[in-house]
Design an enzyme around this catalytic site. Structure first.
Site, PDB file in Angstrom:
ATOM      1  N   HIS A   1     -11.177  16.862  20.282  1.00 20.43           N
ATOM      2  CA  HIS A   1     -10.581  15.561  19.959  1.00 20.43           C
ATOM      3  C   HIS A   1     -10.798  14.592  21.097  1.00 20.43           C
ATOM      4  CE1 HIS A   1      -7.541  17.029  16.663  1.00 20.43           C
ATOM      5  NE2 HIS A   1      -8.796  17.298  16.373  1.00 20.43           N
TER       6      HIS A   1
ATOM      7  N   TYR B   1       1.286  11.141  16.932  1.00 16.43           N
ATOM      8  CA  TYR B   1       2.664  11.234  17.411  1.00 16.43           C
ATOM      9  C   TYR B   1       3.394  10.006  16.871  1.00 16.43           C
ATOM     10  CZ  TYR B   1       1.160  14.738  20.872  1.00 16.43           C
ATOM     11  OH  TYR B   1       0.659  15.865  21.485  1.00 16.43           O
TER      12      TYR B   1
ATOM     13  N   PRO C   1       7.496  20.310  24.154  1.00 16.88           N
ATOM     14  CA  PRO C   1       6.121  20.393  23.628  1.00 16.88           C
ATOM     15  C   PRO C   1       5.425  19.051  23.418  1.00 16.88           C
ATOM     16  CG  PRO C   1       7.746  20.798  21.907  1.00 16.88           C
ATOM     17  CD  PRO C   1       8.504  20.724  23.201  1.00 16.88           C
TER      18      PRO C   1
ATOM     19  N   LYS D   1       1.799  20.570  27.120  1.00 15.60           N
ATOM     20  CA  LYS D   1       1.475  21.045  28.469  1.00 15.60           C
ATOM     21  C   LYS D   1       1.817  22.502  28.717  1.00 15.60           C
ATOM     22  CE  LYS D   1      -0.340  17.359  30.024  1.00 15.60           C
ATOM     23  NZ  LYS D   1      -1.765  17.414  29.632  1.00 15.60           N
TER      24      LYS D   1
ATOM     25  N   TYR E   1      -2.513  13.209  29.553  1.00 11.49           N
ATOM     26  CA  TYR E   1      -2.659  14.006  28.332  1.00 11.49           C
ATOM     27  C   TYR E   1      -3.856  14.955  28.430  1.00 11.49           C
ATOM     28  CZ  TYR E   1      -2.199  15.153  23.374  1.00 11.49           C
ATOM     29  OH  TYR E   1      -2.015  15.816  22.176  1.00 11.49           O
TER      30      TYR E   1
HETATM   31  C1  PHB Z   1       0.778  21.888  17.873  1.00 10.94           C
HETATM   32  O1  PHB Z   1      -0.321  21.756  17.304  1.00 10.94           O
HETATM   33  O2  PHB Z   1       1.551  22.827  17.601  1.00 10.94           O
HETATM   34  C2  PHB Z   1       1.181  20.874  18.888  1.00 10.94           C
HETATM   35  C3  PHB Z   1       0.293  19.898  19.245  1.00 10.94           C
HETATM   36  C4  PHB Z   1       0.669  18.939  20.187  1.00 10.94           C
HETATM   37  C5  PHB Z   1       1.923  18.984  20.760  1.00 10.94           C
HETATM   38  C6  PHB Z   1       2.792  19.994  20.423  1.00 10.94           C
HETATM   39  C7  PHB Z   1       2.421  20.952  19.463  1.00 10.94           C
HETATM   40  O3  PHB Z   1       2.267  18.055  21.656  1.00 10.94           O
END
Ligand code: PHB
Ligand code: APR
Length: 391
Positions: A73, A201, A293, A297, A384
């Site tokens: 990505h 997000y 999450p 990280k 990130y």
């Molecule tokens: C996930 O794909 O489970 C996932 C991806 C990004 C995050 C947290 C979880 O920030």
């Protein structure tokens, strides 16, 4: 009395990755894991890898399946106030992230360790660590009804937040830093195509939402929920409806629904202990630090610890030099606090903390500023994709 050079407690990604890297450098090690192989392999966890983690997995000779199955990505999107803004990670930092589930990483690690004939002891009960303030630490454990004792040079505490290693350190010798969040993440896994080819997000007045995936046919979605919420209260239909409400219309329209194959609620926590070394005992990964999450990280920070510790142990066994071992705690903590800060900040602007509309307006103003500022977008992007390493 068994003997090894490095006793590794815990067969999560930290323990297995450390074991593999030490093995590839001729350092004998034994991994003691409380749970069964199936239990460890079956855990559903996140799956966004920094380029640094990808490179370490390649160094551990674990690249083949990851490189062929991962999704690369170059960007990630933020949704708020009915619109979404793409953060062009590649253009802003030159780096991308890789979507490849932690479950897959753990599977690759287990397969590689097994293929190498590693000493992986699953269902090792009552693990106890001792004498790590001496040159000959000991580990006792029960396996198949018998008690075993192991002497070693070093103990790597890769046993997670609830593990025995951190708990075995005299209380006074540890400083802990903790922040808990007044909400959790309700996540589902479903074999449906993802709503978008990159992660989204979303900040919404009803709470946070995240659109993620494991592949182009398996999606992972999360919605922020109360800590007291019961899983039974969340039918798939209710989940999909709530998710869509929290997304801009065009993204909501792109969500393809289906039956969940996994559904769970996870609390959010920021946690760090200091220092990370006690004599011959080193704390690694979730045993040392926990991040919410939001910043993806957790696994990357665990890998970053392993990166420093395995190099330090290789240097020690090759040259008897101890300077990297002495710097492990300071170096791992410096990176951990950077990840804790970023994960806290990202959680703070994307989640609903109260019904106070002033708070939400502040978040929207910060997201609006961020979406129009290359400087602010670059700061988000470089955190990130993962900050540079010291070693
Ligand atoms: C996930 O794909 O489970 C996932 C991806 C990004 C995050 C947290 C979880 O920030
Ligand atoms: N004895 C032996 N093994 C133990 C003990 C014990 N007393 N206590 C815990 N363990 C094992 C757990 O069963 C688990 O398999 O230690 C392992 C720790 O693994 P993780 O919790 O996955 O921690 P870590 O390897 O550091 O990985 C961190 O996992 O939780 C995610 O977001 C986190 O991605 C990050 C990664």
């Amino acid at each position: 009395m068994d003997r090894t050079q490095v006793a590794i407690i815990g067969a999560g990604p930290s323990g297995l990755l450390l074991s593999q890297l030490l093995y590839l450098n001729g350092i004998d090690n034994i991994v003691l894991e409380r749970q069964s192989r199936e239990h460890v392999a079956g855990r559903i966890r996140a799956g966004v890898l920094e380029q640094g983690t990808v490179e370490l997995l390649l160094k551990a000779k674990l690249g083949e399946r990851m490189l062929s199955e991962r999704l690369v990505h170059d960007g990630v999107s933020l949704a708020f106030a009915g619109r979404s803004v793409r953060v062009d990670l590649k253009a802003l930092t030159g780096s991308s992230v890789s979507v490849y589930g932690q479950t897959e990483v753990t599977k690759d690690l287990m397969d590689a360790r097994t293929a190498a004939g590693a000493k992986l002891m699953f269902e090792a009960a009552e693990v106890a660590v001792a004498d790590f303030d001496s040159a000959h630490p000991k580990v006792r454990y029960r396996h198949n009804g018998r008690t075993h004792e192991l002497t070693c040079d070093f103990i790597a505490g890769c046993d997670g937040y609830h593990g025995v290693c951190r708990q075995s350190i005299p209380q006074g010798a540890l400083q802990t830093f903790e922040r808990t969040y007044p909400f959790g993440w309700l996540g589902i896994l479903a074999d449906v195509p993802p709503a978008s080819h990159e992660l989204i997000y979303s900040n919404h007045a009803r709470g946070f939402a995240l659109c993620s995936m494991r592949s182009m046919t398996r999606s992972r979605y999360y919605v922020q929920c109360g800590l007291d919420e019961k899983l039974e209260a969340w039918s798939d239909a209710r989940f999909w409806d709530e998710l869509r409400v929290r997304l801009p219309d065009e993204i909501a329209a792109a969500v393809i629904t289906g039956p969940s194959i996994e559904k769970s609620i996870a609390p959010l926590r920021s946690f760090v202990v200091e220092p990370l070394r006690f004599g011959q005992l080193f704390l690694v990964g979730d045993a040392a630090h926990i991040v919410p999450p939001t910043g993806a990280k957790g696994l990357n920070l665990a890998a970053a610890d392993v990166r420093v510790l395995y190099q330090a142990l290789v240097e020690y066994y090759r040259t008897s030099r101890t300077d990297l071992l002495e710097r492990y705690s300071q170096m791992a903590l410096r990176r951990a606090w950077q990840a804790v800060r970023f994960s806290w900040w990202f959680t703070s602007i994307m989640h609903k903390f109260s019904d106070d509309p002033f708070n939400h307006r502040l978040q929207l103003a910060e997201l609006d500023y961020l979406s129009g500022s290359t400087a602010a977008l670059t700061s988000l992007a470089e955190n990130y994709v993962g900050l540079p390493f010291e070693v």
